[in-house]
Design a protein around this motif. Structure first.
Motif, short mmCIF file in Angstrom:
data_model
loop_
_atom_site.label_atom_id
_atom_site.label_comp_id
_atom_site.label_asym_id
_atom_site.label_seq_id
_atom_site.Cartn_x
_atom_site.Cartn_y
_atom_site.Cartn_z
N HIS A 99 0.76 -1.23 0.08
CA HIS A 99 -0.04 0.00 -0.11
C HIS A 99 0.81 1.04 -0.09
N LEU A 100 2.08 1.08 0.31
CA LEU A 100 2.97 2.11 0.22
C LEU A 100 3.92 2.38 -1.11
N LEU B 255 9.17 6.81 -0.71
CA LEU B 255 7.80 7.14 0.01
C LEU B 255 7.27 8.40 -0.57
N THR C 132 1.15 6.40 -4.03
CA THR C 132 0.91 7.65 -2.93
C THR C 132 0.14 7.38 -2.08
N TYR C 133 0.99 7.72 -1.06
CA TYR C 133 0.00 7.78 0.34
C TYR C 133 -0.55 9.01 0.79
N ILE D 177 4.13 10.88 -0.19
CA ILE D 177 3.03 11.38 0.64
C ILE D 177 2.35 12.64 0.27
N ARG E 218 -3.03 11.40 3.09
CA ARG E 218 -3.39 11.68 4.41
C ARG E 218 -4.21 13.22 4.28
N ILE F 80 3.94 5.18 9.80
CA ILE F 80 4.40 4.34 8.81
C ILE F 80 5.54 3.51 9.35
#
Length: 306
Positions: free
Chosen positions: A10-11, A90, A14-15, A92, A17, A25
């Motif tokens: 799932h990472l 990662l 694009t993560y 975000i 929030r 994480i």
């Protein structure tokens, strides 16, 4: 054992929030002896006043207490053992609801329809605008009703409005977080008036109705028996209505009880009552009006009794 980052599925995308959410994480890795772990953003060390990193022998934990839009970006994770290394990224994205649309205008009102136009919001909330929600409110109820959802254009037409009502309109922006906190409200109001219709009588061209006499059905020759009344028929048209004159052997038949002449709806008839041998001959029907005249003939034979 060579260093290897085991990025959770799932990472790998694009993560995302929302602003104010916590980011917590954990990314596992492997390698012996214990690898050296480092984080950077855009090639620069992380701001440790906002981001906490905690490493163990088997994983690294990336933590932000309250995410801000400035925390969005690509973070690089490096795991090294004696010159051997593995890298991962990662991505975000910290988002929030968008601002309202701009310059909402009521551009046209016709019949039961209105046309609206607007421009995209100044702030998209750090996320693509997925569409716009359009609402109407009539002056009588004051309540707002949604007429369009996820409208992908910056213009629309609203139909089926009610005669006699006055309407206001507003539009919200929508992104992955949802609707904008406020809406753009059109400055003008749409008053749906009853369409005024003016009766226009059909223009019928004036036609010259005057017409000289014309026989549409001629007389036909007839044979009758002495003592049995018989009728002669023909049809005529013309305007003004023609005057009908009957003749026998070119002599006008004047008032004579033996003959009864009638005209009805253009059908002319002459009754010859109980004819005798001297009533045979050529009968003529003449029609006359101010535009002219016409005539038709027939022969009548009277036979003796058998």
């Amino acid at each position: 054992e060579l260093p290897k980052i085991r990025m959770p599925r799932h990472l790998r995308e694009t993560y995302i929030r929302r602003v104010g959410d916590a980011v917590n994480i954990m990314i596992p890795f492997q390698g012996k002896p214990q690898p050296e772990v480092s984080w950077t953003k855009g090639g620069q060390p992380l701001d440790t006043s906002r981001i906490n990193i905690r490493n163990t022998a088997r994983d690294t934990i990336f933590y932000i207490r309250q995410a801000q839009r400035s925390d969005s970006g690509k973070y690089e994770l490096t795991v090294q053992i004696n010159g051997a290394e593995d890298r991962a990224t990662l991505d975000i994205q910290v988002v929030e609801p968008p601002g309202p649309p701009q310059n909402l205008k009521l551009v046209d009102v016709w019949g039961f329809n209105v046309a609206l136009e607007w421009t995209p919001p100044v702030d998209n909330g750090n996320s693509e605008i997925k569409g716009y929600r359009v609402q109407k409110s009539d002056k009588k109820s004051g309540k707002w009703f949604t007429v369009l959802e996820r409208c992908t254009r910056t213009s629309c037409t609203i139909s089926d409005l009610i005669i006699g009502n006055t309407y206001s309109f507003r539009v919200f922006s929508e992104n992955i977080c949802g609707l904008s906190d406020s809406a753009a409200i059109a400055s003008g109001m749409a008053n749906i008036e009853k369409t005024k219709t003016t009766y226009q009588p059909e223009k019928i061209p004036q036609r010259d109705m005057m017409e000289p006499p014309k026989f549409t059905q001629p007389l036909t020759d007839r044979t009758t028996t002495r003592g049995y009344s018989t009728h002669l028929f023909c049809s005529v048209r013309g305007f003004p209505q023609p005057k009908i004159i009957w003749l026998k052997n070119q002599m006008e038949i004047r008032e004579d009880p033996k003959y009864i002449a009638l005209i009805d709806q253009g059908v002319c008839s002459l009754e010859i009552r109980k004819p005798g041998p001297f009533d045979g001959g050529v009968y003529t029907c003449k029609a006359v009006n101010p535009l002219g005249e016409a005539s038709v003939d027939c022969r009548l034979d009277v036979k003796g009794e058998i």
